[in-house]
Design a protein around this motif. Sequence first.
Motif, PDB file in Angstrom:
ATOM      1  N   LYS A  91      95.172  54.975  37.375  1.00  0.00           N
ATOM      2  CA  LYS A  91      94.739  55.376  36.096  1.00  0.00           C
ATOM      3  C   LYS A  91      94.882  57.051  36.177  1.00  0.00           C
ATOM      4  CE  LYS A  91      91.352  54.858  32.260  1.00  0.00           C
ATOM      5  NZ  LYS A  91      90.238  54.064  31.921  1.00  0.00           N
ATOM      6  N   ARG A  92      95.412  57.675  35.118  1.00  0.00           N
ATOM      7  CA  ARG A  92      95.533  58.993  35.211  1.00  0.00           C
ATOM      8  C   ARG A  92      94.783  59.793  34.346  1.00  0.00           C
ATOM      9  NH1 ARG A  92     100.746  59.880  37.000  1.00  0.00           N
ATOM     10  NH2 ARG A  92     100.042  61.995  37.330  1.00  0.00           N
ATOM     11  N   ASP A  93      94.178  59.222  33.182  1.00  0.00           N
ATOM     12  CA  ASP A  93      93.340  59.843  32.491  1.00  0.00           C
ATOM     13  C   ASP A  93      92.778  58.963  31.592  1.00  0.00           C
ATOM     14  OD1 ASP A  93      94.749  59.380  30.142  1.00  0.00           O
ATOM     15  OD2 ASP A  93      95.788  61.275  30.272  1.00  0.00           O
ATOM     16  N   LYS A  94      91.613  59.231  30.738  1.00  0.00           N
ATOM     17  CA  LYS A  94      91.023  58.166  29.982  1.00  0.00           C
ATOM     18  C   LYS A  94      91.845  56.867  29.208  1.00  0.00           C
ATOM     19  CE  LYS A  94      90.010  60.708  25.678  1.00  0.00           C
ATOM     20  NZ  LYS A  94      88.921  61.211  24.828  1.00  0.00           N
ATOM     21  N   GLN A  95      93.093  57.139  28.897  1.00  0.00           N
ATOM     22  CA  GLN A  95      94.149  56.390  28.252  1.00  0.00           C
ATOM     23  C   GLN A  95      95.165  56.335  28.793  1.00  0.00           C
ATOM     24  OE1 GLN A  95      93.277  58.943  24.834  1.00  0.00           O
ATOM     25  NE2 GLN A  95      95.430  59.409  24.742  1.00  0.00           N
ATOM     26  N   THR A  96      95.582  56.607  29.856  1.00  0.00           N
ATOM     27  CA  THR A  96      96.756  56.500  30.589  1.00  0.00           C
ATOM     28  C   THR A  96      96.932  55.970  31.960  1.00  0.00           C
ATOM     29  OG1 THR A  96      97.325  58.853  29.480  1.00  0.00           O
ATOM     30  CG2 THR A  96      98.879  57.851  31.306  1.00  0.00           C
ATOM     31  N   TRP A  97      97.406  54.900  32.285  1.00  0.00           N
ATOM     32  CA  TRP A  97      97.938  54.403  33.399  1.00  0.00           C
ATOM     33  C   TRP A  97      99.217  54.553  33.940  1.00  0.00           C
ATOM     34  CZ3 TRP A  97      94.812  52.690  29.914  1.00  0.00           C
ATOM     35  CH2 TRP A  97      93.387  52.228  29.947  1.00  0.00           C
ATOM     36  N   ARG A  98      99.443  54.787  35.342  1.00  0.00           N
ATOM     37  CA  ARG A  98     100.715  54.616  36.128  1.00  0.00           C
ATOM     38  C   ARG A  98     101.108  53.457  36.665  1.00  0.00           C
ATOM     39  NH1 ARG A  98     103.107  58.997  40.606  1.00  0.00           N
ATOM     40  NH2 ARG A  98     105.091  58.576  40.471  1.00  0.00           N
ATOM     41  N   ILE A  99     101.990  53.086  36.548  1.00  0.00           N
ATOM     42  CA  ILE A  99     102.573  51.631  37.002  1.00  0.00           C
ATOM     43  C   ILE A  99     103.569  52.003  38.136  1.00  0.00           C
ATOM     44  CG2 ILE A  99     103.056  49.207  36.635  1.00  0.00           C
ATOM     45  CD1 ILE A  99     100.603  50.239  34.980  1.00  0.00           C
ATOM     46  N   GLY A 100     103.381  51.673  39.247  1.00  0.00           N
ATOM     47  CA  GLY A 100     104.169  51.999  40.465  1.00  0.00           C
ATOM     48  C   GLY A 100     103.747  53.125  41.049  1.00  0.00           C
ATOM     49  N   PRO A 101     104.705  53.802  41.837  1.00  0.00           N
ATOM     50  CA  PRO A 101     105.973  53.506  42.006  1.00  0.00           C
ATOM     51  C   PRO A 101     106.428  52.355  42.773  1.00  0.00           C
ATOM     52  CG  PRO A 101     105.513  55.165  43.368  1.00  0.00           C
ATOM     53  CD  PRO A 101     104.336  54.988  42.885  1.00  0.00           C
ATOM     54  N   THR A 300     102.437  66.371   8.091  1.00  0.00           N
ATOM     55  CA  THR A 300     101.452  66.515   9.072  1.00  0.00           C
ATOM     56  C   THR A 300     101.046  65.392   9.659  1.00  0.00           C
ATOM     57  OG1 THR A 300     100.454  66.967   6.932  1.00  0.00           O
ATOM     58  CG2 THR A 300     100.703  68.699   8.125  1.00  0.00           C
ATOM     59  N   LEU A 301     101.529  64.332   9.146  1.00  0.00           N
ATOM     60  CA  LEU A 301     100.979  62.954   9.877  1.00  0.00           C
ATOM     61  C   LEU A 301     102.083  62.231  10.534  1.00  0.00           C
ATOM     62  CD1 LEU A 301      98.618  61.463   7.178  1.00  0.00           C
ATOM     63  CD2 LEU A 301      97.844  62.606   9.099  1.00  0.00           C
ATOM     64  N   GLU A 302     103.215  62.829  10.678  1.00  0.00           N
ATOM     65  CA  GLU A 302     104.313  62.448  11.164  1.00  0.00           C
ATOM     66  C   GLU A 302     105.057  63.172  12.328  1.00  0.00           C
ATOM     67  OE1 GLU A 302     106.231  59.437  11.050  1.00  0.00           O
ATOM     68  OE2 GLU A 302     104.398  58.584   9.580  1.00  0.00           O
ATOM     69  N   PRO A 303     105.345  62.789  13.379  1.00  0.00           N
ATOM     70  CA  PRO A 303     105.248  61.342  13.699  1.00  0.00           C
ATOM     71  C   PRO A 303     103.964  61.048  14.250  1.00  0.00           C
ATOM     72  CG  PRO A 303     106.498  62.443  15.447  1.00  0.00           C
ATOM     73  CD  PRO A 303     106.234  63.222  14.397  1.00  0.00           C
ATOM     74  N   VAL A 304     103.241  59.725  14.460  1.00  0.00           N
ATOM     75  CA  VAL A 304     102.089  59.436  14.784  1.00  0.00           C
ATOM     76  C   VAL A 304     101.753  59.748  16.134  1.00  0.00           C
ATOM     77  CG1 VAL A 304     100.215  57.758  15.025  1.00  0.00           C
ATOM     78  CG2 VAL A 304     101.879  57.827  12.964  1.00  0.00           C
ATOM     79  N   ASP A 305     100.851  60.327  16.302  1.00  0.00           N
ATOM     80  CA  ASP A 305     100.329  60.883  17.704  1.00  0.00           C
ATOM     81  C   ASP A 305      99.050  59.958  18.022  1.00  0.00           C
ATOM     82  OD1 ASP A 305      99.541  61.758  20.249  1.00  0.00           O
ATOM     83  OD2 ASP A 305      99.438  64.071  19.776  1.00  0.00           O
ATOM     84  N   TYR A 306      99.105  58.926  18.979  1.00  0.00           N
ATOM     85  CA  TYR A 306      98.072  57.990  19.178  1.00  0.00           C
ATOM     86  C   TYR A 306      96.996  58.647  20.061  1.00  0.00           C
ATOM     87  CZ  TYR A 306     100.850  54.282  17.087  1.00  0.00           C
ATOM     88  OH  TYR A 306     101.667  53.729  16.208  1.00  0.00           O
ATOM     89  N   THR A 307      97.262  59.874  20.815  1.00  0.00           N
ATOM     90  CA  THR A 307      96.753  60.294  21.946  1.00  0.00           C
ATOM     91  C   THR A 307      95.567  61.452  21.299  1.00  0.00           C
ATOM     92  OG1 THR A 307      98.032  62.368  22.397  1.00  0.00           O
ATOM     93  CG2 THR A 307      98.572  60.307  23.339  1.00  0.00           C
ATOM     94  N   SER A 308      95.811  62.130  20.320  1.00  0.00           N
ATOM     95  CA  SER A 308      94.763  63.279  19.820  1.00  0.00           C
ATOM     96  C   SER A 308      94.737  63.400  18.292  1.00  0.00           C
ATOM     97  CB  SER A 308      95.369  64.447  20.271  1.00  0.00           C
ATOM     98  OG  SER A 308      96.471  64.864  19.842  1.00  0.00           O
TER      99      SER A 308
END
Length: 594
Positions: A91-101, A300-308
Amino acid sequence: MRRLSPGAFVLLFLFSVSSAKATIRYSVSLDHPEQHFFHVRMTVPNAGSNFTVQMPAWNALYQIRDFASRVQSVRAKGGDGGPGAEIVVTKRDKQTWRIGPRPGVAGTLSVMLEYAIYWDDPGPFNSQLNLHHAFVNPAEILFYLPDRRSEDVLIEYTDLPAAWKMAQELPAGPSANSFVALSYDALADAPAELSAFSEFRFEESGAKVRVVVDAETWHETQLSEVLHRIVGYETQLMGGAPFTEYTFFFHFGAASEVGGGGMEHSNCTAISVSSDDNAGGVAAHEFFHLWNVKRIRPQTLEPVDYTSEMYTRALWFAEGVTSTYGAYTLERAGLWSRKAWYGDLASQIEELQSTPARQWTSAEQASLDVWFEKYSLYRSPDFSISYYNKGQILGVLLDLQIRSATQNHASLDHVLRVMNEEFAKRHRYYHDSVDIEAVAEQACNCKLDDFFAQYVSGTREIPYAEFLALAGLKLKTKSRTIADLGFRLARGPGNSIVVTALAPGSSAESAGIHAGDVLLSINGEPVPHEINDWLQGRPVDQMVRVRVRRDGGERDLSFALSGREMLSYEIEEDSHATNDQKRIREGLLHGITD
């Protein structure tokens, strides 16, 4: 909906070819629904030696809600899922996971992720899994690959209880209970209902509509008639249906069981209200969103940024003017009388005029500050206005301005239809109020810079009587005194109820109430959820007893309810209206021009 980032033609071509063959797959198990966990298996083709997945931080509401906080037990395996195929997950931050290497692994191999996510929250803005049903907002339960959102996706649902069926406004997939979408964003925009729901279908004005109802008691004939009128009027107004099929998802029941409100999507809407008697107003608003915000959409609502957060000044138009058309539709389609429409507009005026924050908060600022709405203090009338409320009023006033400037030859309807042609159908996004103003000025062949500067981006008090007079209407005001605590309440830490905005010189202040006190009870009872409903009908000067907590201690205080002047409004037709005013009035009410 989404477009690929610009790049070299060759790379774009190769990416398109590979992604067409490489579908990202989701399998969602509903096993043991009483435990409220969706069990998700995500298969990522062409995974390479490592990649990143994220869980959206927001969806449905303009609020950072951190769906990742609901996730349990993220694991990864090689695509065959066999023994010894475990892959490191970091887990890298509250909403991000790294898979691998995975050193030395070729990029064509796939990876399978598994995790569980908890949801049991009612309403169209949430997801829910229990013994009664499952309602899924996909962005609230599914990981995505940040750099591969444009690839084809497939979702299938497994382990459904025997009596359940499912509905999702997407093309059917290759297996039972599966669906396909052209991108993660398209999937995220298509909620699903899984239960023993009822349904019916109809066609109106060329629009094919499916209605899915999850409720114990409702009336199909009544609901069908209401939806026929709404779909028929709005589809004809906007020149045809922009979809192949549209689905209404309805949940009827107590607010605690179904949530409340409606959520728009490109080809469907999810609506939760107490009963089908209350469905029309929400349905008229949400169906009009098909055009205004889902297709006539601010840049201003495009493209969607799900992170912030994504900041826009256009919600007064995207939501507020949609409310204008929700009310127009109910009246023009014969579901409301003109008196009911006058009453609704008067109540909107009353709401805005009773909100102190209107004096320093513009419609554009309210749009920009939408991300504060999860805080109860911000939602109080001393801190904010509603862009729905002021936007609905501005829509009517702009309509009156255009009709007056053109002798009723043009209207706000023209503005929406032009924006549909110039932006939605050309897959372009408009630039907040700048483009709205430009199209409106084109419609009336007049300057509207003062209107936008004073009432949209500014906070000048609206001269309602002047605007309404353009349509031969009069605004009447009445003053009455209502009971008031002498302070406002807001949610504090741990869902506590905190005293704010204590009125100087009030009985509450004299009794020793302090701003910041935690209110524990009123007259020995829990603090009512809707304090204004509790106050309604109570006489001024009635004694109340409250218990508050302050500095670690508790104390009982008594005081008399204060009195607060309240203005109420009525709109009526002027019996001396000129023919020009009457033409504008009838044009407004019937959606016609000369």
